[in-house]
Design a protein around this motif. Sequence first.
Motif, PDB file in Angstrom:
ATOM      1  N   GLY A 235       0.810  -1.210   0.000  1.00 28.05           N
ATOM      2  CA  GLY A 235       0.000   0.000   0.000  1.00 28.05           C
ATOM      3  C   GLY A 235       0.844   1.260   0.000  1.00 28.05           C
ATOM      4  O   GLY A 235       0.571   2.214  -0.741  1.00 28.05           O
ATOM      5  N   ALA A 236       1.894   1.282   0.827  1.00 28.01           N
ATOM      6  CA  ALA A 236       2.772   2.450   0.876  1.00 28.01           C
ATOM      7  C   ALA A 236       3.491   2.640  -0.452  1.00 28.01           C
ATOM      8  O   ALA A 236       3.653   3.765  -0.941  1.00 28.01           O
ATOM      9  CB  ALA A 236       3.781   2.290   2.009  1.00 28.01           C
ATOM     10  N   ASN A 237       3.912   1.535  -1.043  1.00 26.87           N
ATOM     11  CA  ASN A 237       4.605   1.611  -2.324  1.00 26.87           C
ATOM     12  C   ASN A 237       3.681   2.150  -3.412  1.00 26.87           C
ATOM     13  O   ASN A 237       4.080   2.965  -4.254  1.00 26.87           O
ATOM     14  CB  ASN A 237       5.105   0.219  -2.705  1.00 26.87           C
ATOM     15  CG  ASN A 237       6.450   0.264  -3.394  1.00 26.87           C
ATOM     16  OD1 ASN A 237       7.023   1.324  -3.598  1.00 26.87           O
ATOM     17  ND2 ASN A 237       6.955  -0.894  -3.763  1.00 26.87           N
ATOM     18  N   LYS A 238       2.428   1.703  -3.392  1.00 30.69           N
ATOM     19  CA  LYS A 238       1.463   2.168  -4.390  1.00 30.69           C
ATOM     20  C   LYS A 238       1.194   3.660  -4.223  1.00 30.69           C
ATOM     21  O   LYS A 238       1.128   4.406  -5.210  1.00 30.69           O
ATOM     22  CB  LYS A 238       0.165   1.376  -4.260  1.00 30.69           C
ATOM     23  CG  LYS A 238      -0.889   1.774  -5.274  1.00 30.69           C
ATOM     24  CD  LYS A 238      -2.150   0.941  -5.105  1.00 30.69           C
ATOM     25  CE  LYS A 238      -3.213   1.361  -6.116  1.00 30.69           C
ATOM     26  NZ  LYS A 238      -4.461   0.559  -5.953  1.00 30.69           N
ATOM     27  N   GLN A 239       1.027   4.107  -2.991  1.00 27.05           N
ATOM     28  CA  GLN A 239       0.772   5.527  -2.759  1.00 27.05           C
ATOM     29  C   GLN A 239       1.951   6.381  -3.200  1.00 27.05           C
ATOM     30  O   GLN A 239       1.772   7.485  -3.714  1.00 27.05           O
ATOM     31  CB  GLN A 239       0.461   5.764  -1.284  1.00 27.05           C
ATOM     32  CG  GLN A 239      -0.911   5.266  -0.876  1.00 27.05           C
ATOM     33  CD  GLN A 239      -1.234   5.564   0.572  1.00 27.05           C
ATOM     34  OE1 GLN A 239      -0.440   6.164   1.296  1.00 27.05           O
ATOM     35  NE2 GLN A 239      -2.408   5.141   1.003  1.00 27.05           N
ATOM     36  N   LYS A 240       3.147   5.863  -3.011  1.00 28.34           N
ATOM     37  CA  LYS A 240       4.326   6.600  -3.466  1.00 28.34           C
ATOM     38  C   LYS A 240       4.267   6.830  -4.965  1.00 28.34           C
ATOM     39  O   LYS A 240       4.533   7.935  -5.455  1.00 28.34           O
ATOM     40  CB  LYS A 240       5.593   5.828  -3.109  1.00 28.34           C
ATOM     41  CG  LYS A 240       6.871   6.523  -3.561  1.00 28.34           C
ATOM     42  CD  LYS A 240       8.037   5.573  -3.628  1.00 28.34           C
ATOM     43  CE  LYS A 240       7.873   4.598  -4.771  1.00 28.34           C
ATOM     44  NZ  LYS A 240       9.106   3.813  -5.010  1.00 28.34           N
TER      45      LYS A 240
END
Length: 359
Positions: A235-240
Amino acid sequence: MDLGILLHALTPSLDSVAILVTFFTYLAIFGSILPGKVVQGVVLRNGTRLHYQCNGLLSLLLLVGLLGVRARMNFISPAVISHRGLELLSTTFIFSVLVTLVLYVAGSRSHNQGSSLKAHITRNLIHDWFFFVRAGMMGWLLINLSILAKSVLDGLLSRSMILYQTFSALYILNYFAYEEYMTSTWDIIAERLGFMVGGFCVTSWWLLRNKVELTTAAVIANCIVFLIGYLVFRGANKQKHMFKMNPKALIWGKPPKVIGGKLLASGYCSSTAFYHLNESVNFSICDWHCYYLGDLLLALSFSLPCGISSPIPYFYPIYLLILLIWRERRDEARCAEKYRELWAEYCRLVPWRILPYFY
């Protein structure tokens, strides 16, 4: 183990050298010719930009398929890596030292007297993308599969081994399915290529030699840790990437909260992490604090199948925790110097470094 036997087992053989050379040759050739999306990397400090051909998943599946066919035809043993574990370890260690020395010499002769973020000796062959993403992650899966094959052949397959193999395989396959996301991570765009400790496979080797019986409750708890780690990590990677492509893109259905037009404090970033938008070029850099949390939970989930009878299987999560705390402190110092008042405001709004309410 007798010292003489240990030294003999650690002595590189022609077979171990052949295995390593074949592996790297495959990566170099098929990584260049297989189709895949070409992703433009971020602008580096020296103004240059690398391009990455994201065909890792196809390359990995083809490699596993070819090895499976050869094993089926009895050309190779599916447990060959596990049979030659120590000599492959020493062979890889020697190879890593030699590559590090080559990079050191090349860096000392460069105009800035340092290692380069862009491969200039072998074009795109020797750099973090090749060694960290491709060789490291694919090699991890191959070692695991070989150990799995040996445990099956020896009749020692356990619930713990199945759990570890499932988690690590899902992680590696997902890693390559979203390979494009790696092109903007700190490991690829800013870290220098060099010698680095790796401990991904300690768990599988330990499970091969130690039988662990897990209760159903322990299995469920382990699955929950893995699932939470994966959701935070991905999720964090996608938001980045959403923020990188479009700083105004909705995050969790709402407009992003951006401090000073540079620091993102929405979504996963609202509790444990931040992203900052580089002023000179249109990309974002994730400083990974929530990414760290997901990484740590995943690392822990890989070790939990071993139970608590020994600290040895927990080498990797412990090592990763030390590494990420050091990196987080370094990141904070860098951002405090760069953003000054904006960074102070961000820290006021997002007080937690990695784990909310604890650190």
